[in-house]
Design a protein around this motif. Structure first.
Motif, mmCIF file in Angstrom:
data_model
loop_
_atom_site.group_PDB
_atom_site.id
_atom_site.type_symbol
_atom_site.label_atom_id
_atom_site.label_comp_id
_atom_site.label_asym_id
_atom_site.label_seq_id
_atom_site.Cartn_x
_atom_site.Cartn_y
_atom_site.Cartn_z
ATOM 1 N N GLU B 138 51.547 54.259 38.220
ATOM 2 C CA GLU B 138 51.793 54.278 36.771
ATOM 3 C C GLU B 138 52.942 55.225 36.402
ATOM 4 N N LYS B 139 53.112 56.271 37.224
ATOM 5 C CA LYS B 139 54.225 57.201 36.967
ATOM 6 C C LYS B 139 55.545 56.694 37.555
ATOM 7 N N GLY B 140 55.502 55.551 38.216
ATOM 8 C CA GLY B 140 56.725 54.976 38.779
ATOM 9 C C GLY B 140 57.162 55.608 40.083
ATOM 10 N N GLN B 141 56.283 56.376 40.705
ATOM 11 C CA GLN B 141 56.640 57.036 41.971
ATOM 12 C C GLN B 141 56.588 56.062 43.153
ATOM 13 N N ILE B 142 55.681 55.123 43.069
ATOM 14 C CA ILE B 142 55.487 54.170 44.169
ATOM 15 C C ILE B 142 55.175 52.794 43.577
#
Lengths: 148, 534
Positions: B138-142
């Motif tokens: 959700e944080k766009g890290q993966i």
């Protein structure tokens, strides 16, 4: 009330192929150079083979699926049940027919298998890419596996 | 500096469904505890640490539905805590036993830190590591993707209904867990045949991963080789593995993990220590097994008894050097592709997640150094997720890849051979029976008990189809366990189907199986119905 049956072990499984719910022949792709074929009989069919009412030899025909033409044919004892065979050509689609003859040698019935695609490439040892062996590749196995 | 190319690192995380609450301790559950403490938690911690420094990992992580079910299972989490507690207790004893300021002490302290980190991360996420992966996505890290429901090898499944069910069950499971539908699907063992494409399309999958020779032999051969995603029939995209980066990381013989400075996997305290001393940490059978605490380094081609002491600092320095070497090689590779093909390539590095930390203890540190190095050195190389790679550009020529896998030999032989071929008559007969009852019961009003029996039969069949059983039988590791799993799950399918057919469903039987295998909670048995019978 119906009693649960005991869970069979692997040793029972090929025996179960003599009392299947229906007669069938199945083929599975392994590599450009190999396919696996197995067949199963109902208990009735098994008894017909055992009592000599059916010819003890069955004909396994491998056909090219795109042209429905014969690729190769084998005669095998009915209770062979499984075979590893080399497809005549890599990169083709195949299906198998299993022909059953009666005791006089006349055609009785034919079973048709599923269709598979055999890869067109070479086994990876000859390929340009990198395919490690099972020993070289570190597939997750538990550390309780002892030694290499 | 603008990127000359991209690196798409894909980590495939999978364990079979090895939950055995019927026993107080179960040997095969250790696989899960080892993978959680050595691989998944270090991976999560690495990504979080980088994120805190505004370094985006940009990894694509495939989580199998069976692994997800274990990761969010409260019972497994509780057992994992116990496992960690026991290891920390043993390490405390070790720190009292071994000489002060010795290499062994430094190694024991490293392990203590590893297990303390595992405990803290588990506490942070309330025992549910799915929360961690979901938050990172959700944080766009993966980007998290899925694989088939139980890691079944699709090209060797003969029933289209069963292929579709393996894909649909996975996609539905993912959507329930992550709140969105997965864009990518990891084909177990990269095993592909064109016959599976329609099942993937129908499930809304946008892209898959293939082995290199699936594209090398494709028709037509893709212009950019494996260095950009390719378009397939029906708008499905495929990435293929870059052989060069695979070999450097994956191979124990030719790759980084075999370096002499790294931790030796096979020399373990479980075999070295005095028996009475380690007895409390073994299973009930008292057989010596690895405990995951290992004090030696690979050293070289010497006997296990002659391995030299492990030095964590030396190994950490080596991991840093290897990361630099890896990045330098990728840059040279990218420049060569820029020159040869005139494109900004995507280098696709696909690996088993469990390589990082389990076999290769220093793997997570290597990965962290790679990700950090791109930023620190301002390299013209961009980390991208697989979805980003497709959005950034692809070869528009529609190609037809060849059947292939990344298993030994490059095709399907590890899963069909003399050691495991007995499973296929049984698996196929069980699938046929499942399809039969799904077709028969799907359009009638079922009682709640009938629906439960049908859904449990679907679960049991999916579990029987795990490729892990065939593989364990092939390598003869835990073969009796694998045999039992195939036999039991298929037996359950037949029993349930017979009860349904005879309208004699024993609720306690259904209930006991639901309790034993509570996976795919939202499953609908109709996923096994034939399309023509809808």
């Amino acid at each position: 009330m119906k009693q649960e049956n005991k869970i069979p072990d692997s040793a029972a499984y090929w025996r179960e192929c003599f009392s299947s719910s229906r007669d069938r022949v199945i083929i599975l792709p392994r590599s450009p150079l190999s396919m696996f074929i197995y067949w199963e009989w109902t208990a009735l069919r098994t008894s017909l083979f055992k009592t000599g009412k059916l010819d003890a030899t069955v004909k396994l025909k491998l056909l090219y699926a795109d042209s429905n033409t014969l690729a190769v044919e084998y005669s095998k004892p009915w209770d062979t049940l499984k075979m590893y065979i080399q497809p005549p050509q890599a990169g083709r689609s195949y299906y198998a027919l299993l022909e059953i003859l009666n005791s006089t040698g006349a055609h009785q019935t034919t079973l048709t298998s599923n269709t598979i695609v055999i890869p067109s490439g070479m086994p990876a040892s000859a390929a340009e890419g990198y395919i490690p062996s099972s020993g070289e590749r570190m597939v997750f196995l538990p550390s309780s596996m002892e030694g290499k | 500096m603008s990127a000359k190319g991209s690196l798409a690192i894909v980590l495939h995380a999978h364990l079979p469904y090895i939950r055995h609450m019927e026993a107080e301790r179960f040997l095969e559950e250790d696989w899960f505890f080892e993978a959680v403490t050595e691989c998944y938690i270090p991976l999560i911690a690495t990504i979080e640490r980088l994120s805190a420094e505004y370094i985006r990992a940009g990894l694509t992580i495939s989580l199998s539905p069976t692994l997800c079910a274990l990761l969010e299972d409260p019972g497994m989490s509780e057992r994992c805590h116990k496992y960690i507690k026991l290891r920390l207790e043993l390490l405390q004893k070790e720190l009292e036993r071994i000489p002060h300021d010795s290499p062994a002490e430094r190694t024991a302290l490293m392990y203590r830190q590893l297990f303390e980190q595992a405990r803290n991360v588990l506490i942070k996420f309330d025992g549910n590591l799915i929360t961690a992966f979901r938050q990172l996505q959700e944080k766009g890290q993966i980007e998290v993707i899925t694989t088939t429901a139980t890691h079944a090898i699709l090209p060797i499944m003969i029933h289209p209904e069963a292929v579709r069910a393996q894909v649909l069950a996975a996609v539905n499971d993912y959507a329930k867990r992550f709140g969105v539908r997965p864009k990518g699907l990891w084909l177990p063992e990269c095993a592909f045949t064109p016959q599976i494409i329609s099942a993937l399309q129908l499930s809304g999958i946008k892209y898959i991963f293939l082995e290199k020779h699936a594209l090398d032999l494709a028709n037509p051969r893709p212009r950019n080789g494996v260095f950009s995603p390719v378009l397939m029939q029906g708008g499905l995209f495929a990435y293929a593995r870059d052989a060069q980066s695979a070999r450097e990381v994956w191979s124990s013989k030719y790759g980084y993990p075999g370096s002499p400075q790294y931790r030796e996997f096979y020399r373990d305290l479980g075999f070295d220590a005095d028996y009475e001393y380690i007895r409390p940490y073994l299973h009930a059978d008292g057989i010596r097994r690895s405990l995951g605490i290992k004090y030696h380094k690979i050293t070289g081609n010497v006997h296990l008894a002659d391995k030299a002491p492990y030095d964590p600092a030396e190994a950490a320095a080596q991991a840093e050097e290897h990361a630099k070497d890896f990045l330098a090689k990728r840059l040279r590779q990218i420049e060569q592709i820029n020159t040869d093909l005139g494109i900004r390539p995507v280098i696709t590095g696909t690996y088993d997640a469990e390589l990082f930390g389990h076999w290769w203890l220093e793997g997570p540190a290597f990965l962290e150094n790679v990700l950090r190095g791109i930023r620190k050195e301002r390299l013209p190389l961009q980390m991208i997720t697989a979805s980003e790679g497709i959005n950034a550009g692809h070869d528009n020529t529609e190609i037809k890849p060849e059947p292939a896998s990344w298993g030994e030999g490059g095709y399907f032989e590890p899963w069909i051979n003399e050691k495991n071929d007995w499973i296929y008559p049984r698996l196929n007969a069980a699938a046929e029976r499942m399809i039969e009852i799904a077709n028969r019961f799907q359009n009638i009003e079922n009682t709640p008990l009938q629906t439960r029996a049908l859904n449990q039969a679907a679960r049991e069949l999916l579990l029987a189809q795990s490729s892990d059983w065939a593989f364990l039988l092939y390598v003869q590791s835990h073969a009796p366990y694998a045999e039992k799993r195939v036999c039991a799950h298929t037996h359950h399918v037949f029993e349930l189907a017979n009860m349904l057919s005879e309208n004699d469903i024993k609720e306690e039987y259904v209930q006991s199986l639901e309790k034993q295998n509570p996976i795919f909670s939202g499953i609908d048995y109709r996923i096994f119905a034939s399309p023509s019978s809808f």
